[in-house]
Design a protein around this motif. Structure first.
Motif, PDB file in Angstrom:
ATOM      1  N   UNK A   1     -13.841  -3.974 -11.473  1.00  0.00           N
ATOM      2  CA  UNK A   1     -13.151  -4.725 -12.529  1.00  0.00           C
ATOM      3  C   UNK A   1     -11.719  -4.239 -12.706  1.00  0.00           C
ATOM      4  N   UNK A   2     -11.491  -2.929 -12.533  1.00  0.00           N
ATOM      5  CA  UNK A   2     -10.122  -2.424 -12.622  1.00  0.00           C
ATOM      6  C   UNK A   2      -9.266  -2.943 -11.469  1.00  0.00           C
ATOM      7  N   UNK A   3      -9.855  -3.024 -10.263  1.00  0.00           N
ATOM      8  CA  UNK A   3      -9.101  -3.561  -9.137  1.00  0.00           C
ATOM      9  C   UNK A   3      -8.783  -5.039  -9.353  1.00  0.00           C
ATOM     10  N   UNK A   4      -9.738  -5.784  -9.908  1.00  0.00           N
ATOM     11  CA  UNK A   4      -9.465  -7.195 -10.215  1.00  0.00           C
ATOM     12  C   UNK A   4      -8.316  -7.317 -11.206  1.00  0.00           C
ATOM     13  N   UNK A   5      -8.274  -6.440 -12.177  1.00  0.00           N
ATOM     14  CA  UNK A   5      -7.183  -6.417 -13.162  1.00  0.00           C
ATOM     15  C   UNK A   5      -5.839  -6.167 -12.467  1.00  0.00           C
ATOM     16  N   UNK A   6      -5.782  -5.145 -11.592  1.00  0.00           N
ATOM     17  CA  UNK A   6      -4.535  -4.854 -10.879  1.00  0.00           C
ATOM     18  C   UNK A   6      -4.161  -5.978  -9.930  1.00  0.00           C
ATOM     19  N   UNK A   7      -5.163  -6.605  -9.313  1.00  0.00           N
ATOM     20  CA  UNK A   7      -4.866  -7.742  -8.439  1.00  0.00           C
ATOM     21  C   UNK A   7      -4.161  -8.845  -9.225  1.00  0.00           C
ATOM     22  N   UNK A   8      -4.676  -9.157 -10.396  1.00  0.00           N
ATOM     23  CA  UNK A   8      -4.049 -10.194 -11.212  1.00  0.00           C
ATOM     24  C   UNK A   8      -2.634  -9.849 -11.606  1.00  0.00           C
TER      25      UNK A   8
ATOM     26  N   UNK B   1       2.823   1.174 -10.475  1.00  0.00           N
ATOM     27  CA  UNK B   1       2.858   2.341  -9.594  1.00  0.00           C
ATOM     28  C   UNK B   1       4.291   2.636  -9.177  1.00  0.00           C
ATOM     29  N   UNK B   2       4.639   3.933  -9.140  1.00  0.00           N
ATOM     30  CA  UNK B   2       5.951   4.370  -8.671  1.00  0.00           C
ATOM     31  C   UNK B   2       5.788   4.963  -7.275  1.00  0.00           C
ATOM     32  N   UNK B   3       6.461   4.359  -6.306  1.00  0.00           N
ATOM     33  CA  UNK B   3       6.428   4.826  -4.925  1.00  0.00           C
ATOM     34  C   UNK B   3       7.766   5.456  -4.564  1.00  0.00           C
ATOM     35  N   UNK B   4       7.725   6.677  -4.041  1.00  0.00           N
ATOM     36  CA  UNK B   4       8.943   7.339  -3.619  1.00  0.00           C
ATOM     37  C   UNK B   4       9.481   6.783  -2.315  1.00  0.00           C
ATOM     38  N   UNK B   5      10.518   7.406  -1.821  1.00  0.00           N
ATOM     39  CA  UNK B   5      11.157   6.966  -0.585  1.00  0.00           C
ATOM     40  C   UNK B   5      10.307   7.351   0.621  1.00  0.00           C
ATOM     41  N   UNK B   6      10.240   6.446   1.590  1.00  0.00           N
ATOM     42  CA  UNK B   6       9.564   6.667   2.865  1.00  0.00           C
ATOM     43  C   UNK B   6       8.087   7.037   2.692  1.00  0.00           C
TER      44      UNK B   6
ATOM     45  N   UNK C   1      -4.174   1.700  -5.507  1.00  0.00           N
ATOM     46  CA  UNK C   1      -3.343   2.533  -6.368  1.00  0.00           C
ATOM     47  C   UNK C   1      -3.370   1.917  -7.767  1.00  0.00           C
ATOM     48  N   UNK C   2      -3.978   2.631  -8.702  1.00  0.00           N
ATOM     49  CA  UNK C   2      -4.239   2.122 -10.044  1.00  0.00           C
ATOM     50  C   UNK C   2      -3.009   2.252 -10.951  1.00  0.00           C
ATOM     51  N   UNK C   3      -3.050   1.637 -12.137  1.00  0.00           N
ATOM     52  CA  UNK C   3      -1.916   1.705 -13.062  1.00  0.00           C
ATOM     53  C   UNK C   3      -1.483   3.141 -13.362  1.00  0.00           C
ATOM     54  N   UNK C   4      -0.172   3.344 -13.357  1.00  0.00           N
ATOM     55  CA  UNK C   4       0.410   4.620 -13.739  1.00  0.00           C
ATOM     56  C   UNK C   4       0.490   5.668 -12.659  1.00  0.00           C
ATOM     57  N   UNK C   5       0.092   5.363 -11.429  1.00  0.00           N
ATOM     58  CA  UNK C   5       0.150   6.350 -10.347  1.00  0.00           C
ATOM     59  C   UNK C   5       1.591   6.612  -9.921  1.00  0.00           C
TER      60      UNK C   5
ATOM     61  N   UNK D   1      -6.703   6.822  -8.719  1.00  0.00           N
ATOM     62  CA  UNK D   1      -7.048   6.185  -9.988  1.00  0.00           C
ATOM     63  C   UNK D   1      -5.964   6.386 -11.047  1.00  0.00           C
ATOM     64  N   UNK D   2      -6.268   5.949 -12.262  1.00  0.00           N
ATOM     65  CA  UNK D   2      -5.289   5.845 -13.344  1.00  0.00           C
ATOM     66  C   UNK D   2      -4.471   7.121 -13.543  1.00  0.00           C
TER      67      UNK D   2
END
Length: 216
Positions: free
Chosen positions: A14-21, A101-106, A115-119, A134-135
């Motif tokens: 259900x959390x993945x469905x939420x992030x998908x949306x 989600x915050x992704x760094x360089x490279x 990758x869940x919310x706030x990662x 996860x979160x």
């Protein structure tokens, strides 16, 4: 439009469905068909407006060739078994990354990874396939996380760490810089570990002590 299913109708599904949306639901590229589960008590139910379908029935359906999927099973070994079944039916793994989600360089993100919310994933870190982050978990710079590993909510991996296949970090677990977690190793929830964790070993406490993992 491509079809997508989430393997597993539990909380993670259900959390993945939420992030998908939040991330891909409006793109029009994929149609989220629903969840797939082998639990007969769940098949036929609805979760967050999506139906729970029989995984076994879909895998046997010749019309599902090329189906996209992401596996929402928390147990690393079970997740691998189900992923292998889906791949053998020519299904295609898809990664889902929450827009927060915050992704760094490279950074490099493999297939089938969530990758869940706030990662936060820092610079030049590699996450391989079918990983769960996860979160609000974070992975420091120059790390490598191998397939089927998992970070529970709030887990912290410091920079220059190597996390091997199937390793598991519990909720709010923290790994010191430059450490190595072996295959199927565990860092227990709330633990801080400043030493390497060998294959099939659990580290517990603060500072963590090492104990062998009991066979399943």
């Amino acid at each position: 439009m491509k079809s997508l299913v989430i393997i597993g109708a539990g909380g993670l599904g259900k959390e993945i469905a939420w992030s998908y949306g939040r991330s891909m639901g409006q793109s029009g590229e994929f149609n989220l068909v629903g969840y797939c589960d082998d639990n007969p008590a769940l098949v036929g139910q609805t979760q967050l407006g999506l139906p729970v379908l029989s995984l076994e029935a879909l895998l046997k359906d010749p019309h599902t060739d090329g189906m996209h999927f992401i596996c929402a099973i928390g147990n690393n070994a079970v997740r691998k078994t189900l992923v292998d079944r889906c791949l053998s039916s020519q299904w295609q793994p898809l990664s889902i990354i929450d827009p927060s989600v915050i992704l760094g360089l490279e950074t490099q993100i493999g297939v089938g990874t969530y990758l869940a919310p706030g990662c936060i994933i820092s610079n030049q870190t590699v996450l391989k396939d079918h990983i769960i982050v996860n979160l609000h978990a974070s992975v420091g710079h120059d790390c490598r996380v191998e397939m089927f590993a998992q970070l529970c909510p709030g887990a912290r991996i410091s920079g220059n760490c190597i996390i091997e296949t199937g390793a598991f970090l519990g909720t709010n677990a923290a790994l010191a810089p430059g450490r190595h977690m072996g295959h199927n190793s565990i860092l227990g929830g709330g633990s801080f570990c400043a030493v390497d964790i060998p294959d099939s070993t659990t580290a517990l406490g603060t500072p963590a002590r090492l104990v062998p993992v009991k066979p399943a």
